[in-house]
Design a protein around this motif. Structure first.
Motif, short mmCIF file in Angstrom:
data_model
loop_
_atom_site.label_atom_id
_atom_site.label_comp_id
_atom_site.label_asym_id
_atom_site.label_seq_id
_atom_site.Cartn_x
_atom_site.Cartn_y
_atom_site.Cartn_z
N THR A 100 38.18 -10.86 50.08
CA THR A 100 39.09 -11.90 49.60
C THR A 100 40.17 -11.25 48.74
OG1 THR A 100 38.12 -12.40 47.42
CG2 THR A 100 37.03 -13.38 49.34
N PRO A 101 41.23 -11.98 48.41
CA PRO A 101 42.27 -11.43 47.53
C PRO A 101 41.78 -11.06 46.14
CG PRO A 101 43.14 -13.28 48.77
CD PRO A 101 41.66 -13.26 49.02
N ASP A 102 40.54 -11.41 45.81
CA ASP A 102 39.95 -11.00 44.53
C ASP A 102 39.40 -9.59 44.58
OD1 ASP A 102 40.27 -13.48 43.03
OD2 ASP A 102 38.77 -14.32 44.39
N THR A 103 39.35 -9.00 45.77
CA THR A 103 38.74 -7.68 45.92
C THR A 103 39.71 -6.70 46.56
OG1 THR A 103 37.88 -8.10 48.15
CG2 THR A 103 36.49 -8.76 46.28
N LEU A 104 39.50 -5.44 46.25
CA LEU A 104 40.19 -4.37 46.96
C LEU A 104 39.67 -4.33 48.40
CD1 LEU A 104 42.21 -2.11 45.99
CD2 LEU A 104 40.25 -0.58 45.96
N ILE A 105 40.54 -4.02 49.34
CA ILE A 105 40.12 -3.92 50.74
C ILE A 105 39.44 -2.56 50.96
CG2 ILE A 105 40.90 -3.89 53.14
CD1 ILE A 105 43.36 -5.52 52.17
N PRO A 106 38.19 -2.53 51.40
CA PRO A 106 37.52 -1.25 51.65
C PRO A 106 38.29 -0.43 52.68
CG PRO A 106 35.96 -3.07 51.72
CD PRO A 106 37.32 -3.68 51.71
N ARG A 107 38.40 0.88 52.41
CA ARG A 107 39.17 1.76 53.29
C ARG A 107 38.28 2.87 53.85
NH1 ARG A 107 42.69 -0.67 49.94
NH2 ARG A 107 44.86 -0.92 50.62
N PRO A 108 38.65 3.37 55.03
CA PRO A 108 37.82 4.39 55.69
C PRO A 108 37.58 5.63 54.84
CG PRO A 108 39.46 3.54 57.22
CD PRO A 108 39.79 2.97 55.88
N GLU A 109 38.57 6.06 54.03
CA GLU A 109 38.39 7.28 53.25
C GLU A 109 37.27 7.16 52.22
OE1 GLU A 109 42.45 5.53 51.80
OE2 GLU A 109 41.34 5.72 53.69
N THR A 110 36.94 5.93 51.81
CA THR A 110 35.86 5.74 50.85
C THR A 110 34.50 6.04 51.47
OG1 THR A 110 37.20 4.10 49.66
CG2 THR A 110 34.85 4.09 49.21
N GLU A 111 34.42 6.06 52.79
CA GLU A 111 33.16 6.41 53.44
C GLU A 111 32.74 7.84 53.11
OE1 GLU A 111 33.30 5.46 57.59
OE2 GLU A 111 33.35 3.30 57.22
N LEU A 112 33.71 8.69 52.74
CA LEU A 112 33.38 10.05 52.31
C LEU A 112 32.52 10.01 51.06
CD1 LEU A 112 33.70 13.16 52.41
CD2 LEU A 112 35.85 12.87 51.12
N LEU A 113 32.81 9.08 50.16
CA LEU A 113 32.01 8.93 48.94
C LEU A 113 30.58 8.53 49.28
CD1 LEU A 113 32.21 8.97 45.81
CD2 LEU A 113 32.76 6.54 45.92
N VAL A 114 30.43 7.61 50.22
CA VAL A 114 29.10 7.18 50.66
C VAL A 114 28.34 8.33 51.31
CG1 VAL A 114 27.84 5.63 52.20
CG2 VAL A 114 29.85 4.79 50.95
N GLU A 115 29.01 9.02 52.21
CA GLU A 115 28.39 10.13 52.92
C GLU A 115 27.93 11.22 51.96
OE1 GLU A 115 29.73 13.52 56.23
OE2 GLU A 115 31.01 11.77 55.85
N THR A 116 28.79 11.54 50.98
CA THR A 116 28.45 12.58 50.00
C THR A 116 27.30 12.15 49.12
OG1 THR A 116 30.79 13.25 49.99
CG2 THR A 116 29.39 14.09 48.22
N ALA A 117 27.33 10.91 48.67
CA ALA A 117 26.24 10.40 47.84
C ALA A 117 24.91 10.47 48.56
CB ALA A 117 26.54 8.96 47.41
N LEU A 118 24.89 10.07 49.82
CA LEU A 118 23.65 10.11 50.60
C LEU A 118 23.10 11.53 50.72
CD1 LEU A 118 24.53 7.56 53.44
CD2 LEU A 118 22.80 7.26 51.66
N SER A 119 24.01 12.50 50.83
CA SER A 119 23.58 13.88 50.98
C SER A 119 23.00 14.46 49.69
CB SER A 119 24.75 14.75 51.44
OG SER A 119 25.69 14.95 50.40
#
Length: 279
Positions: A86-105
Motif C-alpha cells: 500500500t502507499p503506507d509501505t515502501l515497495i519491495p525491490r529485487p535488490e533487497t533479496e540479496l539481504l535475505v540471501e545473505t542473512a540465510l547464509s
C-alpha cells in the motif's frame, strides 16, 4: 474491445511514460481480468466487458500519472512471496533479496532470534521466516499502518514465527539480545533528485530519506546495535549504491569485525555486514 486491441492501445499510451510499457499494460489488464498473462495471448480476440474495461482505463490513467504498478495492483512479488503493498509501505525491490540471501547464509543452525528494523511490508522478516520456521523474528516499524500491512502479509502466508511490534528503531523494544539484526533503512540523501522521479515520488518519504548524506538512520543503527546483539551476532544493512565504503567505515569504527560489502546483480555495493564480538 478485445484483449489484443485494448493491450495495444495501452502500450502505445505508456511508451512515452514508462520503460516497461508492455509489462505495465499486461500486469494491469491481467489484474483487472483476474487472469494470467498467458491468457492474454491465448485468447487475444476475447472481448473485455465494459466494467472491466472501465476499471482498466482508470488504472491506466493513474499509471500514466506515474503511480507505481505495485500500488495500483496492491501487490508485489518478493522472494517466494506475493506481498500486499500500500502507499503506507515502501515497495519491495529485487535488490533487497540479496539481504535475505545473505542473512540465510549466516544464520546459525539452531533456532535463532532475529530483529528486522523498519519492516515495512514485512518482506525481509517474512522471507526469512518462511525459509526458517524454527527461528523467531521480531519485526518493528514506527508506522502502525505499515505494521498492519506486514501482519496481514504474515496471515496470508500463514507465517507464525514473526512478532510485529511498534517501535522507532530500538526505542521501545523490550531489552533482549539478538543473534542477527537486519535492516533496509532509509538511505537516500534529503536533496537527491531521484526523489522527484519515478516510483519513489509516491512512496512514503520517511521510508526513503535520512539526512543530508542519507546515513543518519544507518549511523543510529550501527551505534546502537552492539547493545542488542549477542556475542558473535551479525548486523546486516542494505544501503545506496555509492554508500558501501561509508557504511563499512561506520561498522569498523564502532568495532565490528569481518566487515565487508556485497554487490547486487548490477555490481554495486548493496549490503554491508559485520560481526559483533563482545570484549
Amino acid at each position: 474491445m478485445n484483449n489484443q486491441n485494448l493491450l495495444a492501445e495501452a502500450i502505445q499510451q505508456l511508451q512515452s511514460h514508462s520503460d516497461s510499457a508492455q509489462a505495465d499494460a499486461e500486469i494491469l489488464l491481467t489484474h483487472c481480468l483476474q487472469k494470467s498473462r498467458t491468457y492474454l495471448y491465448t485468447w487475444p480476440e476475447k472481448t473485455v466487458d465494459s466494467v472491466t474495461e472501465t476499471t482498466f482505463r482508470q488504472l491506466l490513467a493513474e499509471r500514466l500519472r506515474g503511480v507505481p504498478i505495485a500500488y495500483l495492483t496492491g501487490q508485489r512479488e518478493f522472494w517466494t512471496l506475493n506481498l500486499k503493498v500500500t502507499p503506507d509501505t515502501l515497495i519491495p525491490r529485487p535488490e533487497t533479496e540479496l539481504l535475505v540471501e545473505t542473512a540465510l547464509s549466516l544464520l546459525p543452525t539452531y533456532p535463532a532470534n532475529i530483529l528486522d528494523l523498519g519492516t515495512g511490508t514485512g518482506a525481509i522478516a517474512l522471507s526469512l521466516a518462511s525459509e526458517r520456521p524454527d527461528i523467531s523474528i521480531t519485526a518493528c516499524d514506527f508506522s502502525t499502518a505499515a505494521l498492519s500491512v506486514a501482519a496481514e502479509n504474515a496471515h496470508n502466508h500463514q507465517i507464525q514465527n514473526v512478532h510485529f511490534t511498534h517501535s522507532d528503531w530500538f526505542a521501545t523494544l523490550p531489552q533482549q539480545r539478538f543473534d542477527m539484526i537486519v535492516s533496509n533503512p532509509p538511505y537516500i540523501e534529503a536533496n537527491d533528485p531521484h526523489l522527484i522521479q519515478g516510483d519513489v515520488r509516491f512512496e512514503p518519504i520517511t521510508a526513503l530519506t535520512a539526512g543530508h548524506d542519507g546515513l543518519d538512520d544507518i549511523r543510529h543503527i550501527v551505534q546502537t546495535a552492539p547493545h542488542w546483539l549477542v556475542n558473535c551476532g551479525w548486523l546486516l544493512l542494505e544501503h545506496g549504491y555509492n554508500q558501501g565504503n561509508a557504511v563499512k567505515a561506520l561498522l569498523q569504527t564502532i568495532g565490528f569485525q569481518q566487515v565487508r560489502c556485497l554487490p547486487d546483480l548490477a555490481g554495486n555495493d548493496r549490503v554491508t555486514l559485520g560481526q559483533w564480538l563482545a570484549a
